[in-house]
Design a protein around this motif. Sequence first.
Motif, PDB file in Angstrom:
ATOM      1  N   LYS A 134      61.301  44.231  19.709  1.00 32.40           N
ATOM      2  CA  LYS A 134      61.824  44.954  20.868  1.00 32.40           C
ATOM      3  C   LYS A 134      63.135  44.383  21.408  1.00 32.40           C
ATOM      4  CE  LYS A 134      60.823  48.356  23.748  1.00 32.40           C
ATOM      5  NZ  LYS A 134      60.592  49.736  23.271  1.00 32.40           N
ATOM      6  N   GLY A 135      63.239  43.065  21.457  1.00 30.70           N
ATOM      7  CA  GLY A 135      64.429  42.459  22.031  1.00 30.70           C
ATOM      8  C   GLY A 135      64.373  42.278  23.528  1.00 30.70           C
ATOM      9  N   ASP A 136      63.176  42.445  24.126  1.00 29.23           N
ATOM     10  CA  ASP A 136      62.972  42.287  25.560  1.00 29.23           C
ATOM     11  C   ASP A 136      62.549  40.843  25.838  1.00 29.23           C
ATOM     12  OD1 ASP A 136      61.655  42.245  28.163  1.00 29.23           O
ATOM     13  OD2 ASP A 136      61.658  44.430  28.074  1.00 29.23           O
ATOM     14  N   MET A 137      63.228  40.162  26.767  1.00 27.03           N
ATOM     15  CA  MET A 137      62.954  38.757  27.022  1.00 27.03           C
ATOM     16  C   MET A 137      61.503  38.525  27.454  1.00 27.03           C
ATOM     17  SD  MET A 137      65.033  35.924  29.283  1.00 27.03           S
ATOM     18  CE  MET A 137      64.715  36.676  30.877  1.00 27.03           C
ATOM     19  N   ARG A 138      60.906  39.486  28.158  1.00 21.99           N
ATOM     20  CA  ARG A 138      59.519  39.326  28.583  1.00 21.99           C
ATOM     21  C   ARG A 138      58.579  39.286  27.382  1.00 21.99           C
ATOM     22  NH1 ARG A 138      60.218  44.287  32.675  1.00 21.99           N
ATOM     23  NH2 ARG A 138      61.203  45.005  30.734  1.00 21.99           N
ATOM     24  N   ASN A 139      58.889  40.080  26.379  1.00 18.77           N
ATOM     25  CA  ASN A 139      58.125  40.022  25.129  1.00 18.77           C
ATOM     26  C   ASN A 139      58.269  38.657  24.471  1.00 18.77           C
ATOM     27  OD1 ASN A 139      58.135  42.783  25.763  1.00 18.77           O
ATOM     28  ND2 ASN A 139      58.179  43.396  23.620  1.00 18.77           N
ATOM     29  N   LEU A 140      59.486  38.128  24.517  1.00 19.04           N
ATOM     30  CA  LEU A 140      59.752  36.847  23.854  1.00 19.04           C
ATOM     31  C   LEU A 140      59.029  35.697  24.561  1.00 19.04           C
ATOM     32  CD1 LEU A 140      63.556  37.171  23.005  1.00 19.04           C
ATOM     33  CD2 LEU A 140      61.558  38.106  21.809  1.00 19.04           C
ATOM     34  N   ILE A 141      58.956  35.767  25.884  1.00 22.48           N
ATOM     35  CA  ILE A 141      58.214  34.744  26.623  1.00 22.48           C
ATOM     36  C   ILE A 141      56.746  34.770  26.221  1.00 22.48           C
ATOM     37  CG2 ILE A 141      57.431  34.010  28.914  1.00 22.48           C
ATOM     38  CD1 ILE A 141      60.106  35.076  30.014  1.00 22.48           C
ATOM     39  N   PHE A 142      56.181  35.974  26.126  1.00 26.97           N
ATOM     40  CA  PHE A 142      54.782  36.096  25.714  1.00 26.97           C
ATOM     41  C   PHE A 142      54.587  35.549  24.300  1.00 26.97           C
ATOM     42  CE2 PHE A 142      51.420  38.399  23.482  1.00 26.97           C
ATOM     43  CZ  PHE A 142      50.332  38.095  24.283  1.00 26.97           C
ATOM     44  N   LEU A 143      55.488  35.891  23.406  1.00 21.25           N
ATOM     45  CA  LEU A 143      55.381  35.406  22.028  1.00 21.25           C
ATOM     46  C   LEU A 143      55.462  33.885  21.988  1.00 21.25           C
ATOM     47  CD1 LEU A 143      55.128  36.499  19.114  1.00 21.25           C
ATOM     48  CD2 LEU A 143      57.626  36.376  18.959  1.00 21.25           C
ATOM     49  N   TRP A 144      56.338  33.310  22.800  1.00 19.15           N
ATOM     50  CA  TRP A 144      56.462  31.851  22.887  1.00 19.15           C
ATOM     51  C   TRP A 144      55.157  31.225  23.380  1.00 19.15           C
ATOM     52  CZ3 TRP A 144      57.518  29.342  27.940  1.00 19.15           C
ATOM     53  CH2 TRP A 144      57.629  27.952  27.827  1.00 19.15           C
TER      54      TRP A 144
END
Length: 326
Positions: A134-144
């Motif tokens: 997606k490229g959404d930072m909120r998604n990336l935080i969750f993935l982290w």
Amino acid sequence: MKQEIYHPGNLFFSRFVSSLIYPFIRIFIRSPATPNIGKNEIKKILVTEYHCIGDVLMIIPALRLIKSSFPNAELTLITNSDVSELAAVLKLADKIIPCDFPWTGKKGKMNYQKVWDIAKKLKRKNFDLGIDFKGDMRNLIFLWKTDSKFRLGFDGTGGSYFLTHPFPLPFTNHQTDRSVQLLRLIGLNQTIDNSPINIVSNVDNKKNFMVLHPGANHKARQWSKNKWIKLVELLEHSHKIALVKTNDSVKTINALKEIYPDIFIFSGSLTSFGKWLQHQKVLIGMDSMAVHLAGVLGVPSLAIFGKQNPDLTKPKFNKSVYIPPK
């Protein structure tokens, strides 16, 4: 072509927040011992795609590429509750986890505490590779927070430091092409199987319809009921017409029912719709999940675009065509 995925103001704000929090969060971010993603080392893969139904359908080529590249790995897909049952029926992954995260705008969405609880549970699964398209930072935080050993994704709205393998988001590329391109960037070069998916089902005699799907979850993508009435008027003498009733097409369906009281109307779950749709002649619909599902099932489709740019989300299947906005 300028980017049309995120509102410019929201994009600026998210990137500003990303740069603001980095000095405080970088001490908590661990990098893998080696940056190389060894195919033989990958046993568990996590993919997150939980915003819209159509988003999930458009990454099917990418999911197939992941499966063929890591045939011995277990693939887990996190998606929204609207599409989770269909995703299981289509066998898109070995495990499907339904989640309605608070930043996706879903009704009945979970709170942030529940989100972090899910991340903790996933962390205990010890994923080797986590992927977000997606490229959404909120998604990336969750993935982290899932603590996948390797984390692959686009940094469209910032937060590249949450990934071990970040790449710039190609804003002007089609959504399907973006997801495949991300995987190509780490060397997954296998040919993708684009054959239709067949759903095993017991089908009644409601077959071979020309299906009209007026629904679309964004008003900018919808047609007026008068246009649908005119379309049925043009087609009903030479084709067997069926309408699909959804929450956002009730007024249009009711208006058509008054004019054509004997017209067949399909109403049911997304999964039952897929089982029924695969036996129909063609589908005409707005830029919505229905035209993508038709393509996945090998059913010819015509997508009608409102204000959305078709270069970003048009159905990309052998039997799919589209009408661009005027």
